[in-house]
Design a protein around this motif. Structure first.
Motif, PDB file in Angstrom:
ATOM      1  N   ILE A 114       0.955  -1.169  -0.074  1.00 25.79           N
ATOM      2  CA  ILE A 114      -0.029   0.056   0.112  1.00 25.79           C
ATOM      3  C   ILE A 114       0.927   1.258   0.102  1.00 25.79           C
ATOM      4  CG2 ILE A 114      -1.609   1.219   1.222  1.00 25.79           C
ATOM      5  CD1 ILE A 114      -2.991  -1.263   2.408  1.00 25.79           C
ATOM      6  N   ALA A 115       1.872   1.319   0.790  1.00 24.30           N
ATOM      7  CA  ALA A 115       2.641   2.358   0.931  1.00 24.30           C
ATOM      8  C   ALA A 115       3.310   2.686  -0.392  1.00 24.30           C
ATOM      9  CB  ALA A 115       3.976   2.068   2.014  1.00 24.30           C
ATOM     10  N   ARG A 116       3.822   1.771  -1.366  1.00 25.21           N
ATOM     11  CA  ARG A 116       4.450   1.866  -2.620  1.00 25.21           C
ATOM     12  C   ARG A 116       3.282   2.483  -3.370  1.00 25.21           C
ATOM     13  NH1 ARG A 116       6.201  -2.446  -6.468  1.00 25.21           N
ATOM     14  NH2 ARG A 116       7.458  -1.204  -8.195  1.00 25.21           N
ATOM     15  N   LEU A 117       2.216   2.063  -3.255  1.00 23.86           N
ATOM     16  CA  LEU A 117       1.141   2.590  -4.368  1.00 23.86           C
ATOM     17  C   LEU A 117       0.884   4.016  -3.992  1.00 23.86           C
ATOM     18  CD1 LEU A 117      -0.971   2.001  -6.577  1.00 23.86           C
ATOM     19  CD2 LEU A 117      -2.616   1.170  -4.611  1.00 23.86           C
ATOM     20  N   LYS A 118       0.976   4.396  -2.798  1.00 24.84           N
ATOM     21  CA  LYS A 118       0.679   5.664  -2.482  1.00 24.84           C
ATOM     22  C   LYS A 118       1.662   6.546  -3.071  1.00 24.84           C
ATOM     23  CE  LYS A 118      -1.916   5.225   1.994  1.00 24.84           C
ATOM     24  NZ  LYS A 118      -2.155   5.397   3.385  1.00 24.84           N
ATOM     25  N   ALA A 119       2.951   6.036  -2.767  1.00 24.84           N
ATOM     26  CA  ALA A 119       4.064   7.059  -3.209  1.00 24.84           C
ATOM     27  C   ALA A 119       3.881   7.131  -4.850  1.00 24.84           C
ATOM     28  CB  ALA A 119       5.290   6.246  -2.803  1.00 24.84           C
ATOM     29  N   ALA A 120       3.500   6.064  -5.425  1.00 24.64           N
ATOM     30  CA  ALA A 120       3.400   6.328  -6.911  1.00 24.64           C
ATOM     31  C   ALA A 120       2.548   7.090  -7.271  1.00 24.64           C
ATOM     32  CB  ALA A 120       3.120   4.874  -7.461  1.00 24.64           C
ATOM     33  N   GLY A 121       1.155   7.439  -6.472  1.00 24.81           N
ATOM     34  CA  GLY A 121       0.173   8.325  -6.719  1.00 24.81           C
ATOM     35  C   GLY A 121       0.575   9.684  -6.224  1.00 24.81           C
ATOM     36  N   GLY A 122       1.482   9.987  -5.410  1.00 23.88           N
ATOM     37  CA  GLY A 122       1.767  10.906  -4.897  1.00 23.88           C
ATOM     38  C   GLY A 122       0.777  11.691  -3.902  1.00 23.88           C
ATOM     39  N   ALA A 123       0.173  10.423  -3.008  1.00 25.35           N
ATOM     40  CA  ALA A 123      -0.878  10.553  -2.087  1.00 25.35           C
ATOM     41  C   ALA A 123      -0.328  10.902  -0.767  1.00 25.35           C
ATOM     42  CB  ALA A 123      -1.608   9.404  -2.237  1.00 25.35           C
ATOM     43  N   SER A 124      -0.300  12.169  -0.297  1.00 27.19           N
ATOM     44  CA  SER A 124       0.154  12.319   1.062  1.00 27.19           C
ATOM     45  C   SER A 124      -0.744  12.520   2.077  1.00 27.19           C
ATOM     46  CB  SER A 124       1.061  13.654   0.960  1.00 27.19           C
ATOM     47  OG  SER A 124       0.122  14.789   0.409  1.00 27.19           O
ATOM     48  N   GLY A 125      -2.205  12.503   1.621  1.00 27.74           N
ATOM     49  CA  GLY A 125      -3.226  12.545   2.551  1.00 27.74           C
ATOM     50  C   GLY A 125      -4.125  11.384   2.210  1.00 27.74           C
TER      51      GLY A 125
END
Length: 279
Positions: A221-232
């Motif tokens: 999940i953390a890697r997917l968030k980083a790929a989407g630029g999801a900080s929130g």
């Protein structure tokens, strides 16, 4: 023959739109409301129809869309349990601006306009519930505008997937079931079906997801968030996690808990963006 007892009194306390209502007012709503079972694929109302009541989704998933004379469709929203269907015209005395269709077998609570207007005048708690629902709708529109104008197609898809994730509870991986067909979700994000499928393929090739039909596994999940630029935390689609879609999984025996610029960016210039009055 006795008419089957309505289960609305069991369902209503668990719907977010009525959170904060006292037992007496909830009972009044339940007594006035009509329980409506809508099979998948059934049109609930059409653009141009008179709006004579408030439809609240008890369980299921409903698509709100705009259509053209050429048969093209733009999906504006997917509405799940606990939210209303295009309430704006009810208060503005206008006709429906969108078309609503059930994507899953759906149960609705239909509340006549006369009761809604009377309750708004007599009950501050009921008025706060409706104001909160309308405020959420405005915030939802702002989120959509941000998504379609400031995020690439890839980022939009990743944020959709993140919004569908179950509560993490510290988990590093998760499983997602897409709540609707890819073409519907693509339209919801202002992407073509082909572009959406291509992005999912690219994410799979990158090892960010693994797909089997509508089932998606997210190994990190953390890697997917980083790929989407999801900080929130991505907005959960209207009661559903799409939108408001995990809520769409409530079945007839389930009582809710009480408690961009990608290849399609040019299309933004050719599509009418939804206005608050449409919803």
């Amino acid at each position: 023959m006795h008419k089957p007892r309505s289960r609305l009194p069991d369902y209503l306390p668990g719907l977010s739109i009525f959170r904060g209502l006292g037992v007496e007012k909830l009972q009044q709503v339940a007594e006035c409301a009509v329980e409506v079972d809508v099979p998948r694929g059934t049109r609930i109302f059409s653009r141009g129809d008179v709006c004579d009541g408030l439809h609240v989704v008890v369980f299921g998933l409903v698509k709100l869309s705009l259509g053209t004379e050429h048969g093209d469709e733009r999906v504006l929203d997917l509405v799940g349990a606990g939210h209303s269907l295009s309430p704006g015209p009810l208060f503005r005395n206008t006709t429906r601006r969108v078309t609503a269709e059930a994507l899953h077998d759906t149960k609705l609570a239909y509340i006549p306009k006369a009761f809604v207007m009377g309750a708004l005048e007599q009950s501050p708690d009921f008025a706060r519930c409706i104001i909160n629902e309308l405020s959420q709708r405005v915030e939802h529109l702002v989120h959509d505008l941000e998504n379609c104008t400031l995020r690439s197609g890839r980022e939009r898809v990743i944020w959709l997937l993140l919004s569908l994730l179950p509560a993490s509870n510290g988990r590093q991986s998760a499983s997602i079931l897409l709540p609707a067909k890819k073409g519907i979700l693509a339209s919801r994000m202002n992407l073509t079906h082909e572009h959406f499928s291509r992005i999912l393929h690219d994410l799979s090739e990158a090892g960010l997801i693994a797909m089997t039909g509508r089932q998606i596994e997210v190994p990190d999940i953390a890697r997917l968030k980083a790929a989407g630029g999801a900080s929130g935390t991505p907005e959960r689609p209207n009661g559903s996690g799409t939108g408001r879609a995990n809520a769409g999984r409530h079945g007839p025996d389930s009582i809710p808990d009480h408690g961009g610029q990608g290849a399609d960016s040019h299309r933004l210039l050719n599509h009418r963006r939804p206005h608050a009055r449409d919803l």
